[in-house]
Design a protein around this motif. Structure first.
Motif, PDB file in Angstrom:
ATOM      1  N   LEU A 189       0.812  -1.216   0.000  1.00 52.81           N
ATOM      2  CA  LEU A 189       0.000   0.000   0.000  1.00 52.81           C
ATOM      3  C   LEU A 189       0.846   1.267   0.000  1.00 52.81           C
ATOM      4  O   LEU A 189       0.355   2.343  -0.354  1.00 52.81           O
ATOM      5  CB  LEU A 189      -0.921   0.015   1.233  1.00 52.81           C
ATOM      6  CG  LEU A 189      -1.961  -1.106   1.338  1.00 52.81           C
ATOM      7  CD1 LEU A 189      -2.662  -1.032   2.690  1.00 52.81           C
ATOM      8  CD2 LEU A 189      -2.964  -1.021   0.203  1.00 52.81           C
ATOM      9  N   TYR A 233       0.896   3.904  -2.745  1.00 56.40           N
ATOM     10  CA  TYR A 233      -0.308   4.725  -2.869  1.00 56.40           C
ATOM     11  C   TYR A 233      -0.428   5.755  -1.739  1.00 56.40           C
ATOM     12  O   TYR A 233      -0.807   6.904  -1.977  1.00 56.40           O
ATOM     13  CB  TYR A 233      -1.562   3.836  -2.847  1.00 56.40           C
ATOM     14  CG  TYR A 233      -1.609   2.821  -3.953  1.00 56.40           C
ATOM     15  CD1 TYR A 233      -2.131   3.151  -5.200  1.00 56.40           C
ATOM     16  CD2 TYR A 233      -1.114   1.526  -3.764  1.00 56.40           C
ATOM     17  CE1 TYR A 233      -2.181   2.225  -6.228  1.00 56.40           C
ATOM     18  CE2 TYR A 233      -1.154   0.590  -4.782  1.00 56.40           C
ATOM     19  CZ  TYR A 233      -1.689   0.947  -6.013  1.00 56.40           C
ATOM     20  OH  TYR A 233      -1.722   0.019  -7.029  1.00 56.40           O
ATOM     21  N   THR A 279      -4.412  -4.447  -2.115  1.00 51.69           N
ATOM     22  CA  THR A 279      -4.156  -4.505  -3.553  1.00 51.69           C
ATOM     23  C   THR A 279      -4.705  -5.800  -4.147  1.00 51.69           C
ATOM     24  O   THR A 279      -4.799  -5.940  -5.367  1.00 51.69           O
ATOM     25  CB  THR A 279      -2.646  -4.421  -3.838  1.00 51.69           C
ATOM     26  OG1 THR A 279      -1.971  -5.452  -3.094  1.00 51.69           O
ATOM     27  CG2 THR A 279      -2.086  -3.066  -3.418  1.00 51.69           C
ATOM     28  N   TRP A 288      -6.232  -0.696  -9.118  1.00 50.93           N
ATOM     29  CA  TRP A 288      -5.389   0.494  -9.095  1.00 50.93           C
ATOM     30  C   TRP A 288      -6.252   1.748  -9.062  1.00 50.93           C
ATOM     31  O   TRP A 288      -5.975   2.696  -8.317  1.00 50.93           O
ATOM     32  CB  TRP A 288      -4.488   0.493 -10.339  1.00 50.93           C
ATOM     33  CG  TRP A 288      -3.627   1.718 -10.465  1.00 50.93           C
ATOM     34  CD1 TRP A 288      -2.386   1.911  -9.955  1.00 50.93           C
ATOM     35  CD2 TRP A 288      -3.964   2.930 -11.164  1.00 50.93           C
ATOM     36  NE1 TRP A 288      -1.911   3.175 -10.274  1.00 50.93           N
ATOM     37  CE2 TRP A 288      -2.865   3.825 -11.018  1.00 50.93           C
ATOM     38  CE3 TRP A 288      -5.075   3.348 -11.901  1.00 50.93           C
ATOM     39  CZ2 TRP A 288      -2.848   5.098 -11.581  1.00 50.93           C
ATOM     40  CZ3 TRP A 288      -5.072   4.622 -12.453  1.00 50.93           C
ATOM     41  CH2 TRP A 288      -3.969   5.487 -12.305  1.00 50.93           C
ATOM     42  N   LEU A 340      -7.769   2.332  -5.544  1.00 50.72           N
ATOM     43  CA  LEU A 340      -6.773   2.800  -4.591  1.00 50.72           C
ATOM     44  C   LEU A 340      -6.377   4.250  -4.869  1.00 50.72           C
ATOM     45  O   LEU A 340      -6.200   5.053  -3.943  1.00 50.72           O
ATOM     46  CB  LEU A 340      -5.550   1.885  -4.617  1.00 50.72           C
ATOM     47  CG  LEU A 340      -5.794   0.482  -4.035  1.00 50.72           C
ATOM     48  CD1 LEU A 340      -4.649  -0.454  -4.401  1.00 50.72           C
ATOM     49  CD2 LEU A 340      -5.952   0.555  -2.518  1.00 50.72           C
ATOM     50  N   MET A 341      -6.250   4.608  -6.149  1.00 47.54           N
ATOM     51  CA  MET A 341      -5.921   5.989  -6.496  1.00 47.54           C
ATOM     52  C   MET A 341      -7.077   6.926  -6.133  1.00 47.54           C
ATOM     53  O   MET A 341      -6.856   8.065  -5.695  1.00 47.54           O
ATOM     54  CB  MET A 341      -5.596   6.097  -7.982  1.00 47.54           C
ATOM     55  CG  MET A 341      -4.271   5.477  -8.378  1.00 47.54           C
ATOM     56  SD  MET A 341      -2.861   6.189  -7.462  1.00 47.54           S
ATOM     57  CE  MET A 341      -2.893   7.887  -8.067  1.00 47.54           C
ATOM     58  N   LYS A 346      -6.759   7.562  -2.530  1.00 44.44           N
ATOM     59  CA  LYS A 346      -5.654   8.477  -2.264  1.00 44.44           C
ATOM     60  C   LYS A 346      -6.104   9.925  -2.463  1.00 44.44           C
ATOM     61  O   LYS A 346      -5.814  10.790  -1.627  1.00 44.44           O
ATOM     62  CB  LYS A 346      -4.478   8.153  -3.187  1.00 44.44           C
ATOM     63  CG  LYS A 346      -3.301   9.112  -3.018  1.00 44.44           C
ATOM     64  CD  LYS A 346      -2.138   8.723  -3.913  1.00 44.44           C
ATOM     65  CE  LYS A 346      -0.967   9.703  -3.728  1.00 44.44           C
ATOM     66  NZ  LYS A 346       0.205   9.298  -4.532  1.00 44.44           N
TER      67      LYS A 346
END
Length: 252
Positions: free
Chosen positions: A183, A186, A210, A215, A218-219, A222
């Motif tokens: 992680l 990220y 993950t 992806w 997770l982005m 973020k």
């Protein structure tokens, strides 16, 4: 031919008689079994056992809960417990006494709310009551327990030892996820403060992985955390969010 038919009729009547005797014996047998089965029904004095919600207790005699996955605005958690009777239902309300076993309880009295009695309504086989677990700063460094038991009342005796109690176990302790290395690209370097901030602003996600998140997901998280951090720092001018090591929390 007449003699042959007569013999057939006699044989048939004998079969009917045998079958009738068989039915009578079978009925008597089933009746005796039913009577025997009734001996297995609970016939002792009315008693009570405590059963927690499957969501938290999962069929055990304890409830485990953590405030970690909840935002700071969540300060209490309601846990439902059933006081289930052992014995027949009655046509009147009955009272179950609930007690805290101080010798097995480590939680301070300010950390919980529990009723001293619960009513089993007329015609019902259980009464449900709420236990309120409270969030406290001390829970960030320790796990506490609340041990509840059934106390004898005018209506009920205490249940069997294995089920006459229930234990509440809760905390607010953070621990570094074992998958944090995956992680880190990220969310950056781990800290307890950052992780708690992430859980509080994740929109309900209790974990990050993950393996189960793409992806893009997770982005998206973020960016969500960065925006929440900017809002926090703007609301606290001169006092941006810092972690337990004195470092500024970032998601760069």
């Amino acid at each position: 031919m007449i003699t042959h038919n007569s013999n057939n009729m006699k044989s048939g009547m004998r079969l009917v008689g045998v079958f009738s005797c068989f039915l009578l014996l079978a009925t008597c047998f089933l009746a005796s079994c039913s009577s025997a089965d009734e001996d297995f029904f609970y016939q002792d004095e009315p008693r009570v056992r405590l059963v927690g919600e499957d969501t938290w207790a999962a069929g055990t005699d304890s409830v485990t809960f953590s405030f970690v996955a909840y935002g700071s605005d969540v300060t209490e958690q309601e846990i439902l417990v059933d006081a289930q009777i052992m014995g027949e239902v009655q046509s009147r309300d009955r009272i179950v006494n609930i007690a805290v076993d101080a010798s097995r309880t480590t939680a301070d009295a300010s950390m919980y709310t529990v009723p001293s009695t619960v009513t089993v309504p007329a015609g019902e086989a259980k009464g449900t009551f709420s236990v309120i677990l409270k969030r406290a700063a001390a829970l960030q460094s320790k796990t506490v327990r609340l041990y509840l038991t059934v106390a004898e009342s005018a209506d009920f005796k205490v249940g069997v030892n294995e089920e006459n109690h229930i234990t509440m176990i809760w905390n607010d302790i953070l621990s570094r996820p074992s998958n944090w290395p995956s992680l880190e690209p990220y969310f950056g370097v781990y800290s307890d403060t950052k992780y708690r901030f992430m859980l509080a602003n994740s929109g309900g996600a209790g974990e990050f992985s993950t393996d189960t998140m793409s992806w893009a997901q997770l982005m998206s998280l973020k960016i969500r955390f960065q925006n929440a951090l900017n809002e926090y720092n703007a609301a606290h001018p001169g006092n941006p969010l810092t972690d337990e090591n004195g470092n500024l929390v970032t998601f760069e």
